[in-house]
Design a protein around this motif. Structure first.
Motif, short mmCIF file in Angstrom:
data_model
loop_
_atom_site.label_atom_id
_atom_site.label_comp_id
_atom_site.label_asym_id
_atom_site.label_seq_id
_atom_site.Cartn_x
_atom_site.Cartn_y
_atom_site.Cartn_z
N LEU A 170 71.39 -28.26 62.74
CA LEU A 170 70.06 -28.15 63.67
C LEU A 170 69.90 -29.04 64.76
N LEU A 171 69.83 -30.29 64.41
CA LEU A 171 69.55 -31.21 65.40
C LEU A 171 70.53 -31.28 66.35
N ARG A 172 72.04 -31.04 65.91
CA ARG A 172 73.19 -31.34 66.68
C ARG A 172 73.00 -30.10 67.75
N GLU A 173 72.83 -29.21 67.11
CA GLU A 173 72.62 -27.84 68.14
C GLU A 173 71.75 -28.09 69.42
N THR A 174 70.40 -28.60 68.82
CA THR A 174 69.50 -28.64 69.83
C THR A 174 69.29 -29.92 70.63
N GLY A 175 70.00 -31.04 70.22
CA GLY A 175 69.86 -32.45 70.85
C GLY A 175 68.57 -32.92 70.63
N ARG A 176 67.77 -32.68 69.57
CA ARG A 176 66.51 -33.19 69.70
C ARG A 176 66.43 -34.63 69.10
N ARG A 177 65.57 -35.64 69.31
CA ARG A 177 65.48 -36.47 68.58
C ARG A 177 64.45 -36.56 67.20
N CYS A 178 65.05 -36.93 66.22
CA CYS A 178 64.22 -36.78 64.76
C CYS A 178 63.71 -38.03 64.55
N VAL A 179 62.32 -37.77 64.18
CA VAL A 179 61.35 -38.95 63.77
C VAL A 179 61.45 -39.14 62.39
N GLY A 180 61.76 -38.29 61.39
CA GLY A 180 62.06 -38.44 59.94
C GLY A 180 62.16 -36.96 59.31
N ALA A 181 62.11 -36.97 58.10
CA ALA A 181 62.54 -35.92 57.23
C ALA A 181 61.48 -35.65 56.18
#
Length: 412
Positions: free
Chosen positions: A146-157
């Motif tokens: 999902l992160l690759r598809e949206t190109g969003r920055r991830c703050v954590g999990a």
């Protein structure tokens, strides 16, 4: 040189001073916008107890970090003749947290932005194997996709699991309905999988009903409650959570609020805890299907089967009798919790939310009749407002370091 200060330099110094004063307010300000308690800059100023200039500098810094958006068009509150103020909105294209949930009927991953907004989700998987490492590898891989598809920055999990999670070691002590071994080190496994997937930010794990309560308190039916009690069935068993003065109460080692082991039917079914007639085995979806005389089918989750029966076949005498039976048993349990905890609001999730919708007056009457405080002033009992609230709560764990100190968490 005429000895007069350069007005441009003076303005820069004033701006820097205001911002330095406001840096300590960045986290509190972000939390106010995140939870919807500061919809405008005027409200933010009042809530923080700072000057308008400092609030403006704080809002501008949060906007520069890509966390919020300041509407450039000031608006006056509805029905007000006061001075217009700029609206404060979470940045819809900003960073996200990776959230994951595992339960008896599958798992799901999602990306959740500020404000509890679910940005994207994976299709729910209906197979949970007995090896937690394999399951968590799959769910993290899905989230990374999902992160690759949206190109969003991830703050954590953040991860929600159907088990008490012991502190400080992060082990799932009783994951009964997912066939994982007791004491599985789910926090370490999840954090390792997150690192191996190349995701940025810290990783956290918590009990699913605790995280439901956190999400509902910040973004749902629990907003404004001081002492919030949540009770939910999940997909099997019953869990509870308590928010005290805005913070989850998890006890000395993370194991508080195992409300599923309150006895509500002394002659009832045996429970794995060694007692009989616990909420855990008397008010979950499996118990409802048995009470309604239905054989649970393998094609759908127990929660969906039970919920559909209540909603679609309420005129069936057996379904109606089962609904009343479970409502009474749930009410007995809630009354005991009200006597012990004295909450100012109760929120019910999953099947319990459906039972509340089917017989609200009956449930409230049982609680009022059997609780000391309910007789003098009834405690509001509300349905959970958020879909996927445990996922949203898992994301809250990942967002918390950003809410505590945005500059440090985001490297600003």
């Amino acid at each position: 040189m005429n000895g007069k200060p350069d007005p441009r330099t003076t303005a820069e110094v004033v701006t820097r001073t205001r911002l330095e004063r406001g840096r300590g307010a960045l986290g509190p300000a972000l939390e106010l916008v995140h939870t919807g308690r500061a919809p405008t800059r005027a409200v933010l100023t009042a809530e923080l107890g700072v000057t308008r200039a400092t609030a403006g500098a704080v809002a501008a810094e949060l906007e520069a970090l890509g966390l919020i958006r300041v509407d450039p068009r000031p608006v006056a509150p509805a029905g007000s003749h006061g001075r217009p103020s700029h609206r404060l909105l979470v940045e819809e294209e900003g960073p996200v947290a990776l959230a994951a949930q595992v339960h008896a009927d599958g798992y799901r991953a999602a990306l959740v932005g500020l404000g509890g907004r679910i940005v994207a989700t994976t299709p729910g998987c209906e197979i949970v194997g007995a090896d937690p490492a394999e399951v968590l590898d799959s769910v993290v891989a899905a989230g990374a996709g999902l992160l690759r598809e949206t190109g969003r920055r991830c703050v954590g999990a953040g991860l929600a699991v159907p088990s008490a999670v012991a502190e400080p070691d992060g082990k799932a002590l009783n994951p009964l309905y997912v066939a994982w071994p007791a004491g599985a080190p789910v926090r370490d496994i999840f954090a390792r999988r997150v690192r191996e997937a190349g995701l940025t930010g810290p990783a956290f794990t918590g009990n699913d009903v605790n995280l439901m309560a956190l999400a509902e308190h910040r973004h749902g039916a629990g907003r404004g409650a001081r002492h919030l009690l949540c009770v939910a069935t999940g997909h099997r068993g019953v869990g509870g959570a308590l928010v005290l003065d805005g913070r989850l109460h998890t006890g000395s080692s993370g194991l508080a609020m195992e409300v599923g082991h309150l006895t509500v039917n002394p002659e009832g079914r045996s429970c794995y805890c060694g007692s009989r007639g616990c909420l855990d085995v008397e008010t979950d979806p499996y118990a409802f299907l048995l009470a309604a005389g239905r054989t649970p089918g393998p094609e759908e989750s127990l929660l969906k089967q039970a919920s559909d029966l209540i909603v679609r076949e309420s005129a069936d005498p057996a379904v109606r009798a089962a609904t009343e039976l479970l409502v009474d048993r749930l009410g007995f349990g809630l009354a005991g919790l009200v006597n012990i905890l004295n909450p100012d609001r109760i929120i019910l999730g999953a099947l319990h939310r459906v039972l509340l919708g089917a017989a609200p007056e009956r449930l409230r009457a049982v609680v009022a009749d059997r609780s000391l405080w309910g007789r003098s002033g009834s405690v509001p009992i509300l349905a959970a407002a958020l879909d996927h609230n445990s996922l949203v709560g898992a994301a809250e764990l990942a967002w918390q370091p950003v809410l505590d100190d945005p500059l440090v968490a985001l490297g600003g």
